[in-house]
Design a protein around this motif. Sequence first.
Motif, PDB file in Angstrom:
ATOM      1  N   PHE A 210       0.829  -1.202   0.000  1.00 29.11           N
ATOM      2  CA  PHE A 210       0.000   0.000   0.000  1.00 29.11           C
ATOM      3  C   PHE A 210       0.866   1.255   0.000  1.00 29.11           C
ATOM      4  O   PHE A 210       0.621   2.194  -0.758  1.00 29.11           O
ATOM      5  N   LYS A 211       1.909   1.253   0.839  1.00 29.67           N
ATOM      6  CA  LYS A 211       2.781   2.420   0.966  1.00 29.67           C
ATOM      7  C   LYS A 211       3.622   2.637  -0.282  1.00 29.67           C
ATOM      8  O   LYS A 211       3.886   3.775  -0.684  1.00 29.67           O
ATOM      9  N   LYS A 212       4.046   1.546  -0.912  1.00 26.82           N
ATOM     10  CA  LYS A 212       4.938   1.649  -2.069  1.00 26.82           C
ATOM     11  C   LYS A 212       4.203   1.816  -3.395  1.00 26.82           C
ATOM     12  O   LYS A 212       4.836   2.017  -4.430  1.00 26.82           O
ATOM     13  N   ALA A 213       2.882   1.738  -3.386  1.00 23.30           N
ATOM     14  CA  ALA A 213       2.120   1.724  -4.637  1.00 23.30           C
ATOM     15  C   ALA A 213       2.413   2.928  -5.527  1.00 23.30           C
ATOM     16  O   ALA A 213       2.458   2.805  -6.752  1.00 23.30           O
ATOM     17  N   ASN A 214       2.600   4.092  -4.931  1.00 29.33           N
ATOM     18  CA  ASN A 214       2.837   5.299  -5.714  1.00 29.33           C
ATOM     19  C   ASN A 214       4.312   5.637  -5.866  1.00 29.33           C
ATOM     20  O   ASN A 214       4.658   6.688  -6.400  1.00 29.33           O
ATOM     21  N   LYS A 215       5.189   4.755  -5.388  1.00 26.88           N
ATOM     22  CA  LYS A 215       6.620   5.037  -5.445  1.00 26.88           C
ATOM     23  C   LYS A 215       7.156   4.860  -6.870  1.00 26.88           C
ATOM     24  O   LYS A 215       6.649   4.070  -7.656  1.00 26.88           O
ATOM     25  N   ALA A 216       8.220   5.586  -7.164  1.00 31.09           N
ATOM     26  CA  ALA A 216       8.824   5.503  -8.495  1.00 31.09           C
ATOM     27  C   ALA A 216       9.529   4.169  -8.710  1.00 31.09           C
ATOM     28  O   ALA A 216       9.653   3.694  -9.837  1.00 31.09           O
ATOM     29  N   ARG A 217      10.020   3.541  -7.631  1.00 25.76           N
ATOM     30  CA  ARG A 217      10.710   2.270  -7.773  1.00 25.76           C
ATOM     31  C   ARG A 217       9.711   1.184  -8.118  1.00 25.76           C
ATOM     32  O   ARG A 217       8.791   0.908  -7.362  1.00 25.76           O
ATOM     33  N   LYS A 218       9.897   0.558  -9.261  1.00 22.43           N
ATOM     34  CA  LYS A 218       8.920  -0.386  -9.783  1.00 22.43           C
ATOM     35  C   LYS A 218       9.081  -1.780  -9.173  1.00 22.43           C
ATOM     36  O   LYS A 218      10.136  -2.146  -8.685  1.00 22.43           O
ATOM     37  N   ALA A 219       7.994  -2.565  -9.257  1.00 23.22           N
ATOM     38  CA  ALA A 219       8.038  -3.941  -8.760  1.00 23.22           C
ATOM     39  C   ALA A 219       8.977  -4.796  -9.592  1.00 23.22           C
ATOM     40  O   ALA A 219       9.593  -5.727  -9.084  1.00 23.22           O
ATOM     41  N   ALA A 220       9.090  -4.482 -10.881  1.00 22.42           N
ATOM     42  CA  ALA A 220      10.002  -5.228 -11.759  1.00 22.42           C
ATOM     43  C   ALA A 220      10.885  -4.251 -12.513  1.00 22.42           C
ATOM     44  O   ALA A 220      10.400  -3.250 -13.054  1.00 22.42           O
ATOM     45  N   GLN A 221      12.174  -4.549 -12.549  1.00 23.14           N
ATOM     46  CA  GLN A 221      13.122  -3.699 -13.260  1.00 23.14           C
ATOM     47  C   GLN A 221      14.103  -4.557 -14.037  1.00 23.14           C
ATOM     48  O   GLN A 221      14.484  -5.643 -13.586  1.00 23.14           O
ATOM     49  N   LEU A 222      14.516  -4.051 -15.201  1.00 24.53           N
ATOM     50  CA  LEU A 222      15.522  -4.738 -15.999  1.00 24.53           C
ATOM     51  C   LEU A 222      16.882  -4.136 -15.700  1.00 24.53           C
ATOM     52  O   LEU A 222      17.064  -2.918 -15.764  1.00 24.53           O
ATOM     53  N   GLN A 223      17.821  -4.997 -15.346  1.00 22.54           N
ATOM     54  CA  GLN A 223      19.164  -4.559 -15.013  1.00 22.54           C
ATOM     55  C   GLN A 223      20.181  -5.284 -15.887  1.00 22.54           C
ATOM     56  O   GLN A 223      19.890  -6.334 -16.455  1.00 22.54           O
ATOM     57  N   ASN A 224      21.363  -4.700 -15.958  1.00 23.60           N
ATOM     58  CA  ASN A 224      22.482  -5.353 -16.617  1.00 23.60           C
ATOM     59  C   ASN A 224      23.493  -5.718 -15.539  1.00 23.60           C
ATOM     60  O   ASN A 224      24.120  -4.846 -14.939  1.00 23.60           O
TER      61      ASN A 224
END
Length: 345
Positions: A210-224
Amino acid sequence: MVQIGIEHEFVFKDSNGIYLDFETAQFPIFQQIVDAFPYFENDDEFFECKSLERRPKRCYVEGFERYDSDGQLVETIPKGLEIRTLPYENLDDLLSEFTNSYLALMKITKDFGFSPLLTSLHPFKNNVTLHKPLNQTELDLRTPEALNIAINALLWHGLHVNVSIQGYTHEQMTDLVHKLNYYTPFIIPFSFSSPFYEGKLFEGLSYRTFKKANKARKAAQLQNRKGSYVIEFRGYDACGDANLMKALILLVKGLVLDKTLHKRALTQDPEMLKLSALEGFENQTIKTEAIGVLEAVKSVIADGQVFEELQRMLYTNDSYALKMKQSFLETGDILQSISNRYHYS
Protein backbone atom coordinates in the motif's frame (compact mmCIF):
# COMPACT_ATOMS: atom_id res chain seq x y z
CA MET A 1 17.41 -21.60 -20.33
CA VAL A 2 15.93 -19.72 -17.37
CA GLN A 3 18.18 -19.04 -14.39
CA ILE A 4 16.88 -17.65 -11.12
CA GLY A 5 18.56 -16.27 -8.03
CA ILE A 6 16.93 -14.71 -4.99
CA GLU A 7 17.63 -12.11 -2.34
CA HIS A 8 15.87 -11.94 1.02
CA GLU A 9 16.18 -9.31 3.74
CA PHE A 10 16.06 -10.21 7.42
CA VAL A 11 15.20 -7.99 10.39
CA PHE A 12 16.11 -8.81 13.99
CA LYS A 13 15.36 -8.10 17.62
CA ASP A 14 18.06 -8.30 20.28
CA SER A 15 18.07 -10.24 23.55
CA ASN A 16 16.25 -7.34 25.26
CA GLY A 17 13.42 -7.49 22.75
CA ILE A 18 14.48 -4.29 20.97
CA TYR A 19 13.57 -4.07 17.29
CA LEU A 20 16.82 -3.39 15.48
CA ASP A 21 16.41 -0.72 12.83
CA PHE A 22 18.08 2.38 11.42
CA GLU A 23 18.02 4.01 14.87
CA THR A 24 18.90 1.08 17.13
CA ALA A 25 21.14 -1.20 15.00
CA GLN A 26 24.91 -0.72 15.17
CA PHE A 27 26.78 -1.13 11.91
CA PRO A 28 30.00 -2.49 13.52
CA ILE A 29 28.05 -5.36 15.11
CA PHE A 30 26.23 -6.20 11.89
CA GLN A 31 29.54 -6.09 10.04
CA GLN A 32 31.03 -8.53 12.57
CA ILE A 33 28.23 -10.95 11.74
CA VAL A 34 28.92 -10.64 8.02
CA ASP A 35 32.66 -11.04 8.63
CA ALA A 36 31.91 -14.34 10.39
CA PHE A 37 29.76 -15.56 7.51
CA PRO A 38 31.62 -17.98 5.19
CA TYR A 39 33.11 -16.84 1.90
CA PHE A 40 32.77 -19.06 -1.16
CA GLU A 41 35.32 -19.07 -3.93
CA ASN A 42 34.31 -17.55 -7.25
CA ASP A 43 31.30 -15.67 -5.83
CA ASP A 44 32.87 -12.50 -7.25
CA GLU A 45 31.97 -13.85 -10.70
CA PHE A 46 28.30 -13.33 -9.82
CA PHE A 47 28.13 -10.69 -7.07
CA GLU A 48 29.28 -7.13 -6.55
CA CYS A 49 30.76 -6.04 -3.21
CA LYS A 50 28.18 -4.51 -0.89
CA SER A 51 28.77 -1.93 1.81
CA LEU A 52 32.38 -2.20 3.05
CA GLU A 53 32.94 -5.75 1.85
CA ARG A 54 36.43 -6.66 0.68
CA ARG A 55 35.06 -9.76 -1.05
CA PRO A 56 31.44 -10.30 -2.10
CA LYS A 57 29.57 -12.71 0.14
CA ARG A 58 26.19 -14.42 0.06
CA CYS A 59 25.24 -12.38 3.12
CA TYR A 60 25.81 -8.65 3.61
CA VAL A 61 24.64 -5.62 5.59
CA GLU A 62 21.63 -4.11 3.87
CA GLY A 63 20.75 -0.47 4.47
CA PHE A 64 21.57 3.11 3.52
CA GLU A 65 25.19 3.76 2.67
CA ARG A 66 26.86 6.88 4.05
CA TYR A 67 29.79 8.71 2.43
CA ASP A 68 32.23 11.31 3.65
CA SER A 69 32.78 14.64 1.88
CA ASP A 70 35.41 13.02 -0.36
CA GLY A 71 32.92 10.42 -1.59
CA GLN A 72 34.41 7.53 0.38
CA LEU A 73 31.99 4.96 1.78
CA VAL A 74 32.28 5.06 5.57
CA GLU A 75 29.36 2.99 6.89
CA THR A 76 25.94 1.51 6.16
CA ILE A 77 22.96 2.39 8.32
CA PRO A 78 21.58 -1.14 8.78
CA LYS A 79 18.00 -2.10 8.19
CA GLY A 80 19.01 -5.74 8.47
CA LEU A 81 21.02 -8.48 6.81
CA GLU A 82 20.43 -9.82 3.32
CA ILE A 83 21.02 -13.29 1.89
CA ARG A 84 21.55 -13.68 -1.86
CA THR A 85 22.00 -16.81 -3.93
CA LEU A 86 23.76 -17.77 -7.11
CA PRO A 87 21.52 -18.15 -10.20
CA TYR A 88 20.17 -21.66 -10.78
CA GLU A 89 18.17 -23.55 -13.38
CA ASN A 90 16.98 -26.01 -10.72
CA LEU A 91 14.87 -24.45 -7.96
CA ASP A 92 15.62 -27.20 -5.47
CA ASP A 93 19.33 -26.38 -5.78
CA LEU A 94 18.52 -22.70 -5.30
CA LEU A 95 16.47 -23.35 -2.17
CA SER A 96 19.12 -25.69 -0.81
CA GLU A 97 21.76 -22.98 -1.07
CA PHE A 98 19.42 -20.40 0.43
CA THR A 99 18.53 -22.66 3.35
CA ASN A 100 22.18 -23.42 4.07
CA SER A 101 22.99 -19.71 4.08
CA TYR A 102 20.01 -19.01 6.34
CA LEU A 103 21.05 -21.68 8.86
CA ALA A 104 24.65 -20.44 8.85
CA LEU A 105 23.50 -16.85 9.38
CA MET A 106 21.08 -17.71 12.18
CA LYS A 107 23.81 -19.63 14.00
CA ILE A 108 26.02 -16.54 13.94
CA THR A 109 23.29 -14.06 14.87
CA LYS A 110 22.22 -16.24 17.80
CA ASP A 111 25.69 -15.80 19.28
CA PHE A 112 25.02 -12.04 19.25
CA GLY A 113 21.65 -12.50 20.95
CA PHE A 114 19.69 -11.69 17.79
CA SER A 115 16.57 -13.49 16.57
CA PRO A 116 14.80 -12.88 13.22
CA LEU A 117 11.46 -11.13 12.77
CA LEU A 118 9.19 -11.77 9.82
CA THR A 119 8.01 -8.39 8.61
CA SER A 120 7.91 -6.65 5.27
CA LEU A 121 7.57 -3.09 6.54
CA HIS A 122 8.61 -1.48 9.80
CA PRO A 123 5.66 -2.16 12.12
CA PHE A 124 6.34 0.79 14.43
CA LYS A 125 7.80 3.66 12.39
CA ASN A 126 6.52 5.28 9.22
CA ASN A 127 9.29 7.80 8.57
CA VAL A 128 13.10 7.83 8.56
CA THR A 129 15.11 10.49 10.36
CA LEU A 130 18.88 10.35 9.90
CA HIS A 131 20.97 11.08 12.99
CA LYS A 132 23.64 12.75 10.88
CA PRO A 133 22.46 15.14 8.14
CA LEU A 134 23.45 14.37 4.57
CA ASN A 135 26.55 16.21 3.39
CA GLN A 136 26.72 17.88 -0.02
CA THR A 137 28.60 14.99 -1.56
CA GLU A 138 25.83 12.57 -0.51
CA LEU A 139 23.19 14.94 -1.87
CA ASP A 140 25.03 15.08 -5.20
CA LEU A 141 25.35 11.30 -5.53
CA ARG A 142 21.65 10.75 -6.35
CA THR A 143 18.71 12.60 -7.79
CA PRO A 144 16.29 13.87 -5.11
CA GLU A 145 13.81 11.15 -6.13
CA ALA A 146 16.41 8.36 -5.94
CA LEU A 147 17.67 9.68 -2.60
CA ASN A 148 14.16 9.68 -1.15
CA ILE A 149 13.59 6.11 -2.31
CA ALA A 150 16.93 4.95 -0.87
CA ILE A 151 16.22 6.48 2.54
CA ASN A 152 12.65 5.22 2.76
CA ALA A 153 13.82 1.75 1.74
CA LEU A 154 15.09 1.49 5.33
CA LEU A 155 11.45 0.86 6.25
CA TRP A 156 10.64 -2.06 3.94
CA HIS A 157 11.90 -5.59 3.36
CA GLY A 158 11.07 -8.40 0.99
CA LEU A 159 11.92 -11.28 -1.31
CA HIS A 160 13.54 -10.36 -4.63
CA VAL A 161 13.47 -12.82 -7.53
CA ASN A 162 16.14 -12.31 -10.21
CA VAL A 163 15.50 -13.89 -13.61
CA SER A 164 17.82 -14.23 -16.60
CA ILE A 165 16.96 -16.02 -19.85
CA GLN A 166 19.72 -17.16 -22.15
CA GLY A 167 19.42 -15.72 -25.65
CA TYR A 168 16.69 -13.19 -24.86
CA THR A 169 17.18 -9.71 -26.27
CA HIS A 170 16.73 -6.42 -24.44
CA GLU A 171 13.36 -6.01 -26.16
CA GLN A 172 12.16 -9.47 -25.11
CA MET A 173 13.22 -8.90 -21.49
CA THR A 174 11.57 -5.46 -21.48
CA ASP A 175 8.33 -7.06 -22.68
CA LEU A 176 8.47 -9.45 -19.72
CA VAL A 177 8.96 -6.50 -17.36
CA HIS A 178 5.77 -4.98 -18.79
CA LYS A 179 4.03 -8.33 -18.32
CA LEU A 180 5.07 -8.46 -14.67
CA ASN A 181 3.94 -4.84 -14.26
CA TYR A 182 0.44 -5.89 -15.21
CA TYR A 183 0.17 -9.19 -13.33
CA THR A 184 1.98 -8.18 -10.12
CA PRO A 185 -1.18 -7.16 -8.16
CA PHE A 186 -2.67 -10.60 -8.78
CA ILE A 187 0.24 -12.75 -7.54
CA ILE A 188 1.63 -10.77 -4.61
CA PRO A 189 -1.23 -11.51 -2.14
CA PHE A 190 0.26 -15.01 -1.72
CA SER A 191 3.25 -13.32 -0.04
CA PHE A 192 1.55 -10.69 2.13
CA SER A 193 3.18 -10.35 5.56
CA SER A 194 2.99 -6.71 6.64
CA PRO A 195 -0.31 -6.05 8.44
CA PHE A 196 1.12 -3.50 10.92
CA TYR A 197 2.15 0.15 10.80
CA GLU A 198 2.94 2.76 13.43
CA GLY A 199 2.31 0.20 16.17
CA LYS A 200 -1.20 -0.72 15.07
CA LEU A 201 -3.13 -2.98 12.73
CA PHE A 202 -3.43 -2.09 9.06
CA GLU A 203 -6.96 -2.53 7.75
CA GLY A 204 -5.62 -4.64 4.90
CA LEU A 205 -2.94 -7.29 4.44
CA SER A 206 0.17 -5.49 3.17
CA TYR A 207 0.95 -1.98 4.29
CA ARG A 208 4.27 -2.35 2.45
CA THR A 209 2.47 -2.74 -0.88
CA PHE A 210 0.00 0.00 0.00
CA LYS A 211 2.78 2.42 0.97
CA LYS A 212 4.94 1.65 -2.07
CA ALA A 213 2.12 1.72 -4.64
CA ASN A 214 2.84 5.30 -5.71
CA LYS A 215 6.62 5.04 -5.44
CA ALA A 216 8.82 5.50 -8.50
CA ARG A 217 10.71 2.27 -7.77
CA LYS A 218 8.92 -0.39 -9.78
CA ALA A 219 8.04 -3.94 -8.76
CA ALA A 220 10.00 -5.23 -11.76
CA GLN A 221 13.12 -3.70 -13.26
CA LEU A 222 15.52 -4.74 -16.00
CA GLN A 223 19.16 -4.56 -15.01
CA ASN A 224 22.48 -5.35 -16.62
CA ARG A 225 24.50 -7.48 -14.20
CA LYS A 226 27.99 -8.38 -15.33
CA GLY A 227 26.95 -8.30 -18.97
CA SER A 228 23.66 -10.21 -18.62
CA TYR A 229 20.10 -8.86 -18.65
CA VAL A 230 18.38 -9.67 -15.36
CA ILE A 231 14.80 -8.94 -14.36
CA GLU A 232 14.65 -8.11 -10.67
CA PHE A 233 11.16 -8.70 -9.34
CA ARG A 234 10.68 -6.83 -6.05
CA GLY A 235 6.93 -7.13 -5.62
CA TYR A 236 6.81 -9.83 -2.96
CA ASP A 237 6.66 -9.30 0.79
CA ALA A 238 9.10 -11.21 3.01
CA CYS A 239 8.53 -14.99 3.05
CA GLY A 240 9.04 -17.31 6.01
CA ASP A 241 8.36 -20.74 4.54
CA ALA A 242 10.49 -22.74 2.10
CA ASN A 243 7.51 -24.33 0.33
CA LEU A 244 5.77 -20.99 -0.12
CA MET A 245 9.02 -19.43 -1.33
CA LYS A 246 9.30 -22.13 -3.99
CA ALA A 247 5.73 -21.43 -5.06
CA LEU A 248 6.36 -17.68 -5.29
CA ILE A 249 9.44 -18.25 -7.44
CA LEU A 250 7.55 -20.69 -9.66
CA LEU A 251 4.86 -18.06 -10.23
CA VAL A 252 7.44 -15.64 -11.60
CA LYS A 253 9.15 -18.34 -13.64
CA GLY A 254 5.83 -19.48 -15.04
CA LEU A 255 4.87 -15.94 -15.99
CA VAL A 256 8.05 -15.39 -17.99
CA LEU A 257 7.67 -18.76 -19.77
CA ASP A 258 3.92 -18.52 -20.46
CA LYS A 259 2.80 -17.53 -23.96
CA THR A 260 -0.96 -17.23 -23.33
CA LEU A 261 -1.23 -14.18 -21.03
CA HIS A 262 -1.07 -11.15 -23.30
CA LYS A 263 -1.84 -8.18 -21.07
CA ARG A 264 0.97 -5.67 -20.50
CA ALA A 265 1.51 -2.40 -18.62
CA LEU A 266 4.29 0.10 -19.19
CA THR A 267 4.09 1.11 -15.54
CA GLN A 268 2.61 -0.40 -12.40
CA ASP A 269 -0.99 0.48 -11.53
CA PRO A 270 -1.02 2.25 -8.13
CA GLU A 271 -4.75 1.86 -7.59
CA MET A 272 -4.74 -1.84 -8.41
CA LEU A 273 -1.76 -2.37 -6.09
CA LYS A 274 -3.59 -0.58 -3.28
CA LEU A 275 -6.69 -2.70 -3.89
CA SER A 276 -4.53 -5.83 -3.76
CA ALA A 277 -2.88 -4.65 -0.53
CA LEU A 278 -6.22 -3.91 1.12
CA GLU A 279 -8.35 -6.87 0.08
CA GLY A 280 -6.13 -9.53 -1.44
CA PHE A 281 -8.12 -12.37 -2.97
CA GLU A 282 -11.33 -11.21 -1.27
CA ASN A 283 -11.55 -8.77 -4.16
CA GLN A 284 -13.23 -10.43 -7.14
CA THR A 285 -11.07 -8.71 -9.77
CA ILE A 286 -7.86 -9.72 -8.01
CA LYS A 287 -9.15 -13.25 -7.50
CA THR A 288 -10.30 -13.73 -11.11
CA GLU A 289 -7.01 -12.49 -12.56
CA ALA A 290 -5.08 -14.69 -10.09
CA ILE A 291 -7.05 -17.77 -11.17
CA GLY A 292 -6.11 -16.99 -14.77
CA VAL A 293 -2.44 -16.69 -13.84
CA LEU A 294 -2.47 -19.99 -11.94
CA GLU A 295 -4.07 -21.80 -14.87
CA ALA A 296 -1.52 -20.38 -17.29
CA VAL A 297 1.45 -21.10 -15.07
CA LYS A 298 0.27 -24.67 -14.35
CA SER A 299 0.45 -25.38 -18.08
CA VAL A 300 4.18 -24.61 -18.20
CA ILE A 301 5.28 -25.63 -14.68
CA ALA A 302 4.66 -29.24 -13.67
CA ASP A 303 4.29 -29.17 -9.88
CA GLY A 304 0.78 -30.13 -8.84
CA GLN A 305 1.43 -30.05 -5.09
CA VAL A 306 2.65 -26.44 -5.18
CA PHE A 307 -0.35 -25.26 -7.16
CA GLU A 308 -2.83 -27.11 -4.97
CA GLU A 309 -1.47 -25.13 -2.02
CA LEU A 310 -1.65 -21.85 -3.95
CA GLN A 311 -5.23 -22.60 -4.94
CA ARG A 312 -6.10 -23.27 -1.30
CA MET A 313 -4.56 -19.93 -0.31
CA LEU A 314 -6.38 -18.14 -3.11
CA TYR A 315 -9.82 -19.48 -2.28
CA THR A 316 -9.42 -18.83 1.46
CA ASN A 317 -7.42 -15.59 1.11
CA ASP A 318 -4.85 -17.16 3.42
CA SER A 319 -1.54 -15.42 4.14
CA TYR A 320 1.08 -14.79 6.81
CA ALA A 321 -0.56 -11.40 7.27
CA LEU A 322 -3.83 -13.02 8.30
CA LYS A 323 -2.06 -15.27 10.83
CA MET A 324 -0.16 -12.28 12.23
CA LYS A 325 -3.37 -10.28 12.61
CA GLN A 326 -5.02 -13.18 14.42
CA SER A 327 -2.02 -13.47 16.75
CA PHE A 328 -2.12 -9.75 17.49
CA LEU A 329 -5.84 -9.84 18.25
CA GLU A 330 -5.12 -12.61 20.77
CA THR A 331 -1.98 -11.15 22.38
CA GLY A 332 -1.90 -7.43 21.58
CA ASP A 333 1.85 -7.85 20.99
CA ILE A 334 3.26 -7.02 17.55
CA LEU A 335 6.74 -8.39 18.26
CA GLN A 336 5.29 -11.70 19.39
CA SER A 337 3.10 -11.79 16.28
CA ILE A 338 6.12 -11.49 13.95
CA SER A 339 8.51 -13.72 15.93
CA ASN A 340 9.15 -17.44 15.29
CA ARG A 341 7.70 -17.28 11.79
CA TYR A 342 10.60 -18.71 9.76
CA HIS A 343 10.47 -22.36 8.70
CA TYR A 344 13.20 -23.05 6.17
CA SER A 345 15.00 -26.06 7.63
